[in-house]
Design an enzyme around this catalytic site. Structure first.
Site, PDB file in Angstrom:
ATOM      1  N   THR A   1       1.660  16.668   5.415  1.00 21.37           N
ATOM      2  CA  THR A   1       0.517  16.176   4.653  1.00 21.37           C
ATOM      3  C   THR A   1       0.168  17.237   3.619  1.00 21.37           C
ATOM      4  O   THR A   1      -0.272  18.329   3.971  1.00 21.37           O
ATOM      5  CB  THR A   1      -0.684  15.910   5.579  1.00 21.37           C
ATOM      6  OG1 THR A   1      -0.325  14.904   6.520  1.00 21.37           O
ATOM      7  CG2 THR A   1      -1.893  15.442   4.775  1.00 21.37           C
TER       8      THR A   1
ATOM      9  N   LYS B   1      -2.615   8.683   3.537  1.00 27.39           N
ATOM     10  CA  LYS B   1      -2.915   9.596   4.653  1.00 27.39           C
ATOM     11  C   LYS B   1      -4.301  10.210   4.479  1.00 27.39           C
ATOM     12  O   LYS B   1      -5.054  10.367   5.451  1.00 27.39           O
ATOM     13  CB  LYS B   1      -1.854  10.701   4.734  1.00 27.39           C
ATOM     14  CG  LYS B   1      -2.136  11.805   5.769  1.00 27.39           C
ATOM     15  CD  LYS B   1      -2.055  11.304   7.205  1.00 27.39           C
ATOM     16  CE  LYS B   1      -2.444  12.381   8.222  1.00 27.39           C
ATOM     17  NZ  LYS B   1      -1.430  13.397   8.432  1.00 27.39           N
TER      18      LYS B   1
ATOM     19  N   LYS C   1      -7.666  21.566   6.720  1.00 22.95           N
ATOM     20  CA  LYS C   1      -6.639  21.615   5.672  1.00 22.95           C
ATOM     21  C   LYS C   1      -6.560  20.251   4.989  1.00 22.95           C
ATOM     22  O   LYS C   1      -6.530  20.138   3.761  1.00 22.95           O
ATOM     23  CB  LYS C   1      -5.289  21.967   6.308  1.00 22.95           C
ATOM     24  CG  LYS C   1      -4.147  22.134   5.330  1.00 22.95           C
ATOM     25  CD  LYS C   1      -2.827  21.682   5.940  1.00 22.95           C
ATOM     26  CE  LYS C   1      -2.654  20.193   5.766  1.00 22.95           C
ATOM     27  NZ  LYS C   1      -1.394  19.657   6.271  1.00 22.95           N
TER      28      LYS C   1
END
Lengths: 295, 295
Positions: A99, A174, A242
């Site tokens: 990701t 995502k 993150k």
């Protein structure tokens, strides 16, 4: 590409190792690379081979999968010294399961396209259990024809495989997932702190509301862990941070105001300050609880 | 109380009328009261009788159900002129299906207890469809023995019936439900606005994420309506605001800091300012969307 493409896998962390293992078990020919070489051992024991660099792995593969942590890691294994791009050629497909930044993804896809190769973004959700069982959700962006060619391999690793659109749209999907996961998590925290402060029976409260309009995966799965104070990680707060950083960076680029997502990001920072970075995301509860506690 | 208690129903709005109808259809003897008398007609046509006041209805009933809008309405039909309390006596059970202040609930329960009667709080969720089909969730607080006596009647109206604890705990559990519903709703809004600003295919995006850790009732049910711009009400923003007011009032009493719930309350105020008060709660989307729009 033959019916059985030769595969490479770069990045053998908890997720990558489990995903690569499913490819070996499906009898694909596999060559692997990991910065820490010892992590390859279980795969080598099952017949995979090890390469000295990502470029060396890519040289002997038709499809290269990447599963590392963050944008700089992907850039490093793609375009750094000994990177995949050194072996890029017509027909090579790179599938990035990390990701990372949608913007960086589009740039990498252009780099590979200039060499006749395809770079697909294909971030996953479903955690280590999903990786082991091949039940991941995989959100794919990039060249549609290349997606169709690698889809049979993706089916070894994932259950819900969605072609989301052009390069970057897998990463963006995502990020949508992470907005939902994080704000819904905060919903559960506030509900349970409110309930606890009034002395409600928390198990009964969950049972009363979980089946209706208040229901969510987060409530059903993280709610009981919050009640028990079980903060063992399914997905850590540091990793969620993150991802929320990527969300807010992407939102800023389009002037999208995400008040609740931003709030969760701040509360996760407070959780990290209190030492909960390596705990599961359900430890967000401790921040909401502490806000309304005497000390 | 005989095996077939005589029932009264006070408040025949959309919810109350559907709930009372299920009692008539189960062949209970029913007497009804509503401020606007015409609303009783469908029930009278099925054999119910009408009373001139709540007190008159309660005089001929063993169990009195209330389903009105807000705290002042419940106080009015209970302790106002011609209120239920005028017919209170040993054995009478009052079951309040309205969503009102937990604090006022405890006070009303004390008023009725002083006359040998029981006042149970029993707010519901599940909307008009749940009321019609008898699939409501009912969250009950108050005297446990009285709850057991009325439970067979509640089963005509609800599917998930939870005894939550002492007086007020039904209302508090309903407020927990509203925290979850509202903040999860905002999660869906922010996710879809983020996705739309990047031009993602919204249907595909929903399909990619709804089955995993991002999933919720709100996403599955309100997400498609937000995408289509269908703001017809299942539950209106005005009613949700009434409930969030109760949440924040109850939170303030215990010094509970609910940042996200408070944020949703403010955004719903913006929705009301824009004329969306009578729209469904999915119209929260318009506020989040407008924040990041050119005009």
């Amino acid at each position: 590409m033959s019916n059985q493409p030769r595969l490479a896998f770069i990045g053998l962390g908890i997720m990558g190792q489990a995903m690569a293992m499913r490819l070996v078990e499906a009898d694909y020919r596999l060559i692997v690379y990991n910065r820490t070489r010892a992590k390859a051992s279980p795969l080598l024991a099952r017949g995979a081979r090890a390469a000295a660099t990502p470029a060396a792995a890519a040289a002997e593969a038709d499809v290269v999968f990447i599963c590392v942590t963050n944008t700089p890691d992907v850039k490093q294994v793609c375009t750094g010294p000994g990177g995949i791009i050194e072996s890029a050629r017509a027909g090579l497909v790179v599938v990035d399961h990390s990701t990372i930044s949608p913007e960086a993804t589009v740039a990498l896809a252009a780099d590979f396209a200039a060499r006749g190769s395809v770079f697909l973004d294909a971030p996953v959700s479903g955690g280590d259990v999903g990786a082991q069982n091949g039940t991941l959700s995989i959100m794919v962006g990039g060249d549609g024809a290349a997606f169709e060619r690698v889809e049979p391999v993706l089916r070894q690793m994932g259950q819900t495989i969605t072609y989301c659109g052009p390069s970057g749209h897998g990463q963006l999907t995502k990020l949508v997932n992470q907005i939902l996961v994080s704000v819904t998590n905060l919903a559960v925290c506030e509900a349970l702190v409110f309930a606890r402060k009034y002395g409600l029976n928390l198990e009964k409260t969950l049972a009363a509301v979980a089946g209706g309009a208040a229901g969510s995966w987060q409530l059903a799965n993280l709610g009981p862990k919050m009640i028990e104070g079980d903060f063992r990680p399914g997905f850590t707060i540091s990793l969620q941070q993150k991802d929320l950083h990527l969300v807010l960076e992407a939102a800023e680029r389009t002037h999208t105001s995400l008040a609740a997502t931003s709030l969760v990001h701040q509360f996760f920072s407070a959780a990290q300050a209190a030492g909960h970075g390596k705990d599961g995301t359900q430890a967000l509860y401790t921040v909401v609880d502490k806000l309304s506690s005497p000390q």
